[in-house]
Design a protein around this motif. Structure first.
Motif, short mmCIF file in Angstrom:
data_model
loop_
_atom_site.label_atom_id
_atom_site.label_comp_id
_atom_site.label_asym_id
_atom_site.label_seq_id
_atom_site.Cartn_x
_atom_site.Cartn_y
_atom_site.Cartn_z
N GLU A 171 57.20 48.05 28.83
CA GLU A 171 55.99 47.29 28.50
C GLU A 171 54.75 48.07 28.92
O GLU A 171 54.73 48.71 29.97
N VAL A 172 53.70 48.00 28.09
CA VAL A 172 52.41 48.59 28.43
C VAL A 172 51.46 47.45 28.78
O VAL A 172 51.16 46.60 27.94
N VAL A 173 51.01 47.43 30.02
CA VAL A 173 50.12 46.37 30.51
C VAL A 173 48.77 46.98 30.83
O VAL A 173 48.68 48.00 31.52
N GLY A 174 47.72 46.38 30.32
CA GLY A 174 46.36 46.85 30.57
C GLY A 174 45.72 46.10 31.72
O GLY A 174 45.99 44.92 31.95
N LEU A 175 44.85 46.81 32.45
CA LEU A 175 44.09 46.23 33.54
C LEU A 175 42.64 46.64 33.33
O LEU A 175 42.31 47.83 33.42
N VAL A 176 41.78 45.68 32.97
CA VAL A 176 40.40 46.00 32.62
C VAL A 176 39.43 45.22 33.49
O VAL A 176 39.78 44.21 34.10
N GLY A 177 38.18 45.70 33.51
CA GLY A 177 37.13 45.06 34.30
C GLY A 177 36.12 46.09 34.73
O GLY A 177 36.34 47.30 34.61
N GLU A 178 34.98 45.61 35.26
CA GLU A 178 33.94 46.51 35.70
C GLU A 178 34.37 47.30 36.93
O GLU A 178 35.33 46.94 37.62
N SER A 179 33.64 48.37 37.24
CA SER A 179 33.91 49.15 38.44
C SER A 179 33.78 48.26 39.66
O SER A 179 32.85 47.44 39.76
N GLY A 180 34.70 48.41 40.60
CA GLY A 180 34.67 47.60 41.82
C GLY A 180 35.41 46.28 41.71
O GLY A 180 35.42 45.50 42.66
N SER A 181 36.06 46.04 40.56
CA SER A 181 36.74 44.75 40.38
C SER A 181 38.10 44.70 41.07
O SER A 181 38.69 43.63 41.21
#
Length: 331
Positions: free
Chosen positions: A32-42
């Motif tokens: 599985e390919v799981v993404g982790l996104v968000g602004e810097s410092g999250s």
């Protein structure tokens, strides 16, 4: 079957007013390919590093970081070194930082346990031509894209079951980025490799990930399948990120999220996004964050979403595109 299973992970460091990670739960299955996104410092990189037991100096952690039935946080000494050198590998943003500039590529790969013949096979597997010649070269003789392939080859030397890619393509041009991502997708299919992909690029996450986690201020605020997240985003922060992300072929104006994300020196109560949210109500300032279960199996951590979904079988009805854009323009 779950390969990586992080549950309620909270990480605090000395001198910080709030946790670096606050009750984070995340899972990755084999293949599985799981993404982790968000602004810097999250908290994206800290979450990934927790999978190899690499937490900040002086950090105090609660919760569990499970890998194939083993709690990584309970490992130490030789067992922790074996975990980092075997079933889990990590690829960082800058490949030059991972390579000794005065040593040859072959030295880098063989010190990871590969024989010279195996090292040549790995270079060929990641798409580098003339592998024997590459083994004799030094980092300055290769381009950034070639070096990233070398680092990926090094990560694969121990036959890992999970690969953590922390902004592994952000420093590359678009063409090379696409080639590296295609390579990772091929390796995932060939080796049943679990992949945690950390990125700021929402369109990249949409194209390459099966599921995506959105992080804000150390918390997971939304978790959905990639298709659901990008077609019907639910959390106001997710919609805000999408509203300020340019898309080819569209002419609508971008609407940046006002304000700034909280730093580790900031204290707050209630929802961490309340000061930047155009949908916030007074009750959000004291609300204890909790996830709302969505009918598609995902979650969104928002009091307004929870109220909106009441009486709708757990389905948080997303706004129309025009409404989402209008709301994002106000926060």
């Amino acid at each position: 079957m779950t390969l990586l299973d992080i549950k309620d992970l909270t990480v605090r460091i000395p001198g910080a007013a709030r946790p670096v990670l606050d009750s984070v739960s995340l899972r990755v299955a084999p293949g599985e390919v799981v993404g982790l996104v968000g602004e810097s410092g999250s908290g994206k990189s800290t979450t990934a590093k927790a999978a190899i037991g690499l937490l900040p100096t002086g950090a105090e952690a609660t919760g569990t970081v499970g890998f194939a039935g083993t709690d990584v946080l309970a490992l130490s000494g030789e067992r922790l070194r074996a975990h980092r050198a075997g079933p889990v590998a990590m690829v960082h943003q800058d490949p030059r930082a991972a390579l000794n500039p005065v040593r040859r590529i072959g030295d880098f790969l063989t010190e990871r346990g590969a024989t010279r013949a195996r090292a040549a096979e790995l270079l060929e597997a990641v798409g580098l031509s003339s592998p024997e010649r590459r083994l004799r070269q030094r980092p300055h003789e290769l381009s950034g894209g070639m070096l990233q392939r070398v680092v990926i080859a090094g990560a694969l030397a121990a036959e890992p079951r999970l690969l953590l890619a922390d902004e592994a393509t952000s420093a590359l041009d678009v063409t090379t980025q696409a080639e590296i991502l295609a390579l990772l997708r091929t390796l995932r299919a060939d080796r049943d490799l679990g992949l945690l992909l950390i990125t700021h690029d929402l369109h990249l996450a949409a194209a390459y990930c099966d599921r995506v986690y959105v992080m804000y201020a150390g918390r997971v605020v939304e978790e959905r399948s990639a298709q659901a997240l990008f077609t019907t985003p639910t959390h106001p922060y997710t919609r805000g990120l999408l509203s300020c992300s340019p898309t080819l072929g569209t002419t609508h104006p971008l609407h940046p999220i006002p304000g700034r994300p909280p730093s580790l020196s900031d204290t707050f109560t209630g929802c961490p996004f309340v000061s930047r949210c155009g949908e916030a109500e007074q009750a959000c300032e004291t609300w204890t964050p909790e996830g709302t279960q969505l009918m598609d199996g995902g979650t969104a951590e928002c009091r307004v979403v929870g109220n909106r979904s009441a009486g709708r079988n757990g389905w948080a009805q997303p706004p129309s595109q025009s409404t989402a854009t209008k709301e994002a323009s106000h926060g």
